[in-house]
Design a protein around this motif. Structure first.
Motif, PDB file in Angstrom:
ATOM      1  N   SER A  16       0.826  -1.216   0.000  1.00 30.98           N
ATOM      2  CA  SER A  16       0.000   0.000   0.000  1.00 30.98           C
ATOM      3  C   SER A  16       0.859   1.264   0.000  1.00 30.98           C
ATOM      4  O   SER A  16       0.476   2.279  -0.594  1.00 30.98           O
ATOM      5  CB  SER A  16      -0.958   0.001   1.193  1.00 30.98           C
ATOM      6  N   HIS A  20       0.628   4.043  -2.904  1.00 34.78           N
ATOM      7  CA  HIS A  20       0.380   5.459  -2.609  1.00 34.78           C
ATOM      8  C   HIS A  20       1.314   6.356  -3.427  1.00 34.78           C
ATOM      9  O   HIS A  20       0.880   7.378  -3.983  1.00 34.78           O
ATOM     10  CB  HIS A  20       0.574   5.710  -1.118  1.00 34.78           C
ATOM     11  N   TYR A 139     -10.411  -3.249   4.714  1.00 34.63           N
ATOM     12  CA  TYR A 139      -9.132  -2.744   4.204  1.00 34.63           C
ATOM     13  C   TYR A 139      -9.107  -2.699   2.680  1.00 34.63           C
ATOM     14  O   TYR A 139      -8.740  -1.676   2.077  1.00 34.63           O
ATOM     15  CB  TYR A 139      -8.009  -3.623   4.742  1.00 34.63           C
ATOM     16  N   THR A 140      -9.501  -3.795   2.036  1.00 31.24           N
ATOM     17  CA  THR A 140      -9.451  -3.844   0.580  1.00 31.24           C
ATOM     18  C   THR A 140     -10.468  -2.890  -0.050  1.00 31.24           C
ATOM     19  O   THR A 140     -10.176  -2.255  -1.068  1.00 31.24           O
ATOM     20  CB  THR A 140      -9.682  -5.280   0.073  1.00 31.24           C
ATOM     21  N   PHE A 142     -11.504  -0.103   1.300  1.00 34.90           N
ATOM     22  CA  PHE A 142     -10.987   1.248   1.512  1.00 34.90           C
ATOM     23  C   PHE A 142      -9.859   1.556   0.530  1.00 34.90           C
ATOM     24  O   PHE A 142      -9.773   2.675   0.001  1.00 34.90           O
ATOM     25  CB  PHE A 142     -10.486   1.416   2.951  1.00 34.90           C
ATOM     26  N   SER A 143      -8.997   0.567   0.271  1.00 39.96           N
ATOM     27  CA  SER A 143      -7.905   0.776  -0.681  1.00 39.96           C
ATOM     28  C   SER A 143      -8.448   1.068  -2.079  1.00 39.96           C
ATOM     29  O   SER A 143      -7.894   1.893  -2.816  1.00 39.96           O
ATOM     30  CB  SER A 143      -6.991  -0.452  -0.709  1.00 39.96           C
ATOM     31  N   LYS A 146      -9.647   4.615  -2.091  1.00 46.96           N
ATOM     32  CA  LYS A 146      -8.500   5.541  -2.173  1.00 46.96           C
ATOM     33  C   LYS A 146      -7.968   5.631  -3.603  1.00 46.96           C
ATOM     34  O   LYS A 146      -7.563   6.710  -4.057  1.00 46.96           O
ATOM     35  CB  LYS A 146      -7.405   5.075  -1.226  1.00 46.96           C
ATOM     36  N   LYS A 247      -4.706   7.950   3.486  1.00 50.97           N
ATOM     37  CA  LYS A 247      -3.594   7.019   3.733  1.00 50.97           C
ATOM     38  C   LYS A 247      -3.468   6.697   5.221  1.00 50.97           C
ATOM     39  O   LYS A 247      -3.140   5.554   5.600  1.00 50.97           O
ATOM     40  CB  LYS A 247      -2.283   7.621   3.226  1.00 50.97           C
ATOM     41  N   GLU A 250      -5.994   4.081   5.842  1.00 46.00           N
ATOM     42  CA  GLU A 250      -5.540   2.829   5.249  1.00 46.00           C
ATOM     43  C   GLU A 250      -4.487   2.174   6.140  1.00 46.00           C
ATOM     44  O   GLU A 250      -4.499   0.951   6.347  1.00 46.00           O
ATOM     45  CB  GLU A 250      -4.968   3.091   3.861  1.00 46.00           C
ATOM     46  N   ASP A 251      -3.596   2.994   6.681  1.00 45.66           N
ATOM     47  CA  ASP A 251      -2.564   2.473   7.587  1.00 45.66           C
ATOM     48  C   ASP A 251      -3.184   1.905   8.863  1.00 45.66           C
ATOM     49  O   ASP A 251      -2.667   0.925   9.428  1.00 45.66           O
ATOM     50  CB  ASP A 251      -1.565   3.574   7.949  1.00 45.66           C
TER      51      ASP A 251
END
Length: 324
Positions: A16, A20, A139-140, A142-143, A146, A247, A250-251
């Motif tokens: 990730s 970014h 998580y996926t 949200f990625s 983003k 980000k 995401e973290d």
């Protein structure tokens, strides 16, 4: 599986983080191309350095990662990423020289980023733990949201560069915002209360307000045919700041993934130890029971054998026990 999942969870931040930087490199390159190399040149070269730092970290991590443990499909995904990354320097040279079509460089970066994002999703197939699977889904999703936010940055930069949004570009801009909302909604469904709270606290403030105001100007431009005095650089900087906030979220998901993976692995190890101890105790009890059983049989048989031997020798005085 728990060890494999934990290894993937630890790998996820490396993926990730590089994604970014690739997102920012893509959008900076697009704006450099929009301006025929007259703007964003310094920013682009600086971004290359940032990407290269994360790229080296990714390559170092993958050098120690046991890719083959995850099956042929995963190996193929990693190979495809390597193929894409092998083209990066060529894409950069052609972009700097303005010899590559804008749509071709955008396609290259999108394909590369998509390959990274789908690699992380392998964890969902391996996981058998409900809490971990839920966090992977959050998580996926949200990625993916983003990534749409980054594409919104790129589309918006084109519109603000031109001073207006043509119908096709406007449609793309709106679609990226709508797609973000859909993925964010999915992420919210799977997020824990703590993660949801962190999102609301993090994705807020002046940066979000500024981006929303600029979005409104873009929405109005389809009828007014102008975006007012908002420049491409202003939009780019505010969108980048917003992506920085995304980000952070995401973290947070990545951190929770690692923690859950470690907890799952620890729980499974504890269960294994408990089962092992139970088996050892059961085996010990079995041995004890067998010993007592054998002794209870062998003793009387030996006594009887001795009595029979004496009787056979003519000793009729021997006493036979166990006949009462």
């Amino acid at each position: 599986n728990s060890l494999k999942i934990e290894a993937l969870a630890v790998l996820a931040p490396s993926l990730s983080n590089l994604v970014h930087e690739l997102q920012l490199e893509r959008d900076t390159t697009a704006s450099y191309t929009n301006n025929k190399g007259k703007e964003f040149k310094v920013e682009l070269k600086d971004q290359w350095k940032n990407t290269d730092t994360l790229l080296q970290q990714y390559q170092d991590t993958m050098g120690e990662f046991e890719v083959g443990l995850y099956g042929e499909a995963f190996v193929k995904k990693v190979e495809n990423i390597s193929k894409s990354l092998a083209q990066l320097n060529r894409i950069r040279k052609e972009s700097l020289a303005l010899t590559i079509k804008r749509k071709d460089l955008i396609t290259y970066y999108r394909r590369t980023i998509t390959r990274f994002l789908t690699t992380v999703e392998v964890m969902a197939v391996l996981s058998e733990d409900a809490a971990f699977t839920r966090t992977i889904a959050a998580y996926t999703s949200f990625s993916q949201a983003k990534e749409r936010a980054s594409r919104e940055r790129e589309a918006g930069a084109s519109g603000y560069h031109a001073g207006k949004f043509e119908p096709g570009l406007y449609r793309t801009f709106v679609q990226m915002i709508a797609s973000q909302s859909a993925y964010l909604n999915d992420a919210g469904k799977f997020a824990s209360p703590e993660e949801f709270k962190y999102f609301n606290e993090t994705i807020s403030g002046p940066v979000i307000k500024s981006v929303n105001q600029m979005r409104s100007a873009a929405f109005k431009s389809i009828t007014s045919n102008t975006v007012g005095d908002i420049s491409e650089k202003q939009w780019f900087d505010k969108s980048t700041a917003r992506l920085g906030l995304l980000k952070l979220m995401e973290d947070r998901f990545a951190s929770d993934l690692i923690e859950l993976a470690e907890t799952t692995r620890s729980d499974q190890e504890n269960r294994f130890v408990l089962i092992l101890v139970s088996l050892v105790v059961l085996l010990a009890l079995t041995v004890i029971i067998v010993i007592f059983t054998v002794r209870s049989i062998v003793g009387p048989v030996s006594d009887l054998t001795e009595v029979m031997r004496k009787l056979a020798s003519g000793d009729n005085t021997v006493k036979i026990t166990g006949t009462e």
